[in-house]
Write a protein that holds these residues in place. Structure first.
Motif, mmCIF file in Angstrom:
data_model
loop_
_atom_site.group_PDB
_atom_site.id
_atom_site.type_symbol
_atom_site.label_atom_id
_atom_site.label_comp_id
_atom_site.label_asym_id
_atom_site.label_seq_id
_atom_site.Cartn_x
_atom_site.Cartn_y
_atom_site.Cartn_z
ATOM 1 N N ARG A 275 0.847 -1.190 0.000
ATOM 2 C CA ARG A 275 0.000 0.000 0.000
ATOM 3 C C ARG A 275 0.884 1.241 0.000
ATOM 4 O O ARG A 275 1.788 1.374 0.826
ATOM 5 N N VAL A 277 1.013 5.661 -0.488
ATOM 6 C CA VAL A 277 0.308 6.937 -0.544
ATOM 7 C C VAL A 277 1.155 7.923 -1.342
ATOM 8 O O VAL A 277 2.369 8.020 -1.151
ATOM 9 N N HIS A 295 -1.473 -0.995 -4.236
ATOM 10 C CA HIS A 295 -2.670 -0.215 -3.955
ATOM 11 C C HIS A 295 -2.211 1.222 -3.685
ATOM 12 O O HIS A 295 -1.291 1.437 -2.887
ATOM 13 N N HIS A 297 -3.160 5.371 -2.764
ATOM 14 C CA HIS A 297 -4.053 6.450 -2.341
ATOM 15 C C HIS A 297 -3.390 7.764 -2.748
ATOM 16 O O HIS A 297 -2.284 8.086 -2.296
ATOM 17 N N VAL A 299 -3.331 11.890 -3.002
ATOM 18 C CA VAL A 299 -3.834 13.065 -2.295
ATOM 19 C C VAL A 299 -3.341 14.318 -3.015
ATOM 20 O O VAL A 299 -2.143 14.471 -3.266
ATOM 21 N N ASP A 310 -8.240 10.250 -11.375
ATOM 22 C CA ASP A 310 -9.294 9.291 -11.059
ATOM 23 C C ASP A 310 -9.905 8.698 -12.324
ATOM 24 O O ASP A 310 -10.107 7.474 -12.424
ATOM 25 N N SER A 323 -7.388 5.002 -4.968
ATOM 26 C CA SER A 323 -8.342 5.905 -4.323
ATOM 27 C C SER A 323 -7.770 7.317 -4.359
ATOM 28 O O SER A 323 -6.548 7.502 -4.439
ATOM 29 N N GLU A 325 -8.114 11.581 -2.898
ATOM 30 C CA GLU A 325 -8.600 12.457 -1.834
ATOM 31 C C GLU A 325 -8.173 13.894 -2.132
ATOM 32 O O GLU A 325 -6.982 14.170 -2.291
ATOM 33 N N GLU A 338 -3.203 8.248 10.144
ATOM 34 C CA GLU A 338 -3.564 7.991 8.748
ATOM 35 C C GLU A 338 -2.424 7.342 7.970
ATOM 36 O O GLU A 338 -2.657 6.656 6.971
ATOM 37 N N TYR A 342 0.296 2.486 5.494
ATOM 38 C CA TYR A 342 1.098 2.469 4.257
ATOM 39 C C TYR A 342 2.523 1.988 4.516
ATOM 40 O O TYR A 342 3.146 2.341 5.522
#
Length: 419
Positions: A275, A277, A295, A297, A299, A310, A323, A325, A338, A342
């Motif tokens: 994972r 970020v 995976h 994320h 931001v 996206d 994902s 944000e 948070e 990761y």
């Protein structure tokens, strides 16, 4: 102001030659270590008058617009075309070394990764209305004077071939007397032109500009102050193997070759992270590459850029989950709780760096970090915070994305040693 004979001994942080005198240092643009010159001197600044004895490290600039000699030269886009490649690359790598040393950081800095001329895919031009149409070019260094150009040796062939088109469209846009900017991106299927201007358009102006763009095959899209006036075909870029439609004027790495080098460094360092970020993700320069193995994320504070990321992720088969944000990381950084999910993290902030966010990262359990920056000074500050938090730098790579300028891209890779 007085004329003085000067010996240039080294290059300063902005690429100016430096002469040491009893009165202190004097900075003279367009000079090379080893030059003996005469310059008009005022305080600590000198204007080159003549090169009396040229340095062996002085070379002929490849661009006719470069230099201090006349109104057609000194366009301000480049500062170091007159410096031999070896001296230039040593100096540019030295910008990174010096920034790290100033923070007491001992790390091996690799040789500078070179980028060829003719590969700059995003160029920001200055323009202004004149009686003969719009003047299009670059602002001379430390000046609002626009030097008109008819070629740019750092830009891609498509941008150079499109200069007449860009100039005609600038003329159509120039309804006010004030200067304005055109960010031009070489994308598929054509040039994406984003105008940033201090004046407003009337409806008749909009119709005239739209008509002008329709007659120019090389122009794919034109926007004005963020509003798309005409999009004949959505511009496309590839981030790794993922096709993205970038928003008008959105952040894009200046060189595809440099972006690929950065992408390989980041994905290679984070390849074992399940994972990841991506902070300050933009339109997905790293997130969409990383999504082929992890995976992700992403931001980002800019909504249009995040939407582009996206959409690209959703329509691309074979990616790991992505994902997104929307979040201003300067005002609301990711907190320790948070970050705990990761194993890998990449951040690529604006020139100001990410001091507040990095303070939380430094206390986290993230195992592998890739720090990307176009400002060695703020990067060094952020790295110092991470080192104090227990991270170890494994490599620092300077990349010459901004050829012949004083700017350098850097990728620093860090890991948290096992406890």
């Amino acid at each position: 102001m007085s004329a003085q004979k000067l010996d240039i001994t080294r290059l300063g942080g902005q690429g100016d030659g430096i002469a040491e005198t009893p009165q202190g240092q004097i900075f003279v643009p367009f000079t090379v270590p080893g030059d003996v010159i005469t310059a008009a001197v005022e305080k600590s600044r000198g204007t080159l008058l003549a090169v009396l004895e040229p340095s062996p490290e002085r070379v002929e600039p490849p661009c006719p617009h470069f230099g201090p000699d006349n109104d057609e030269a000194g366009c301000g886009g480049c500062a170091l075309q007159h410096v031999a490649n070896g001296t230039y690359e040593t100096w540019k790598r030295g910008l990174v070394v010096s920034a790290l040393e100033a923070r007491g950081i001992s790390a091996e800095v690799t040789p500078l990764v070179s980028c060829a001329s003719g590969t700059r895919r995003r160029v920001v031009f200055a323009a202004r209305r004149t009686d003969k149409g719009a003047i299009l070019g670059f602002n001379r260094a430390q000046s609002h004077h626009i030097v008109a150009i008819d070629t740019c040796v750092v830009a891609t062939d498509r941008i150079n071939q499109g200069l007449p088109t860009i100039r005609r469209l600038a003329t159509a846009v120039a309804v006010g007397k004030e200067a304005f900017r055109l960010s031009v991106l070489d994308a598929v299927p054509g040039l994406d032109i984003a105008v940033d201007a201090p004046f407003k358009l009337k409806e008749a102006d909009r119709l005239r500009i739209i008509t002008a763009v329709r007659t120019e095959p090389v122009a794919a899209r034109l926007s004005f102050n963020g509003e798309i006036l005409i999009e004949k075909q959505p511009p496309e870029l590839e981030f790794g193997s993922v096709v993205v439609n970038p928003p008008p004027g959105g952040f894009v790495q200046a060189s595809r070759a440099a972006e690929d080098v950065m992408g390989d460094l980041v994905t290679g360092h984070l390849k074992k992270s399940k994972r990841v970020v991506d902070l300050f993700s933009g339109s997905g320069t790293f997130a969409l590459r990383l999504a082929q193995q992890s995976h992700v994320h992403a931001v980002e504070a800019d909504g249009p850029s995040l939407n582009a990321l996206d959409r690209a992720a959703r329509r691309t088969l074979g990616l790991k989950p992505v994902s997104v944000e929307k979040r201003d990381l300067f005002r609301r950084p990711l907190m320790l709780a948070e970050l705990k999910t990761y194993q890998g993290l990449v951040f690529d902030p604006p020139r100001a760096g990410a001091e507040v966010q990095v303070s939380d990262i430094a206390r986290s359990t993230v195992k592998h970090i890739a720090a990307v920056s176009c400002n060695p000074t703020t990067l060094a500050r952020d790295l110092e915070i991470l080192i104090k938090g227990g991270y170890k730098i494994t490599s620092v790579t300077p990349i010459d994305q901004f050829l012949w300028s004083s700017h350098v891209e850097v990728v620093a890779l860090l890991e948290r040693p096992k406890r």
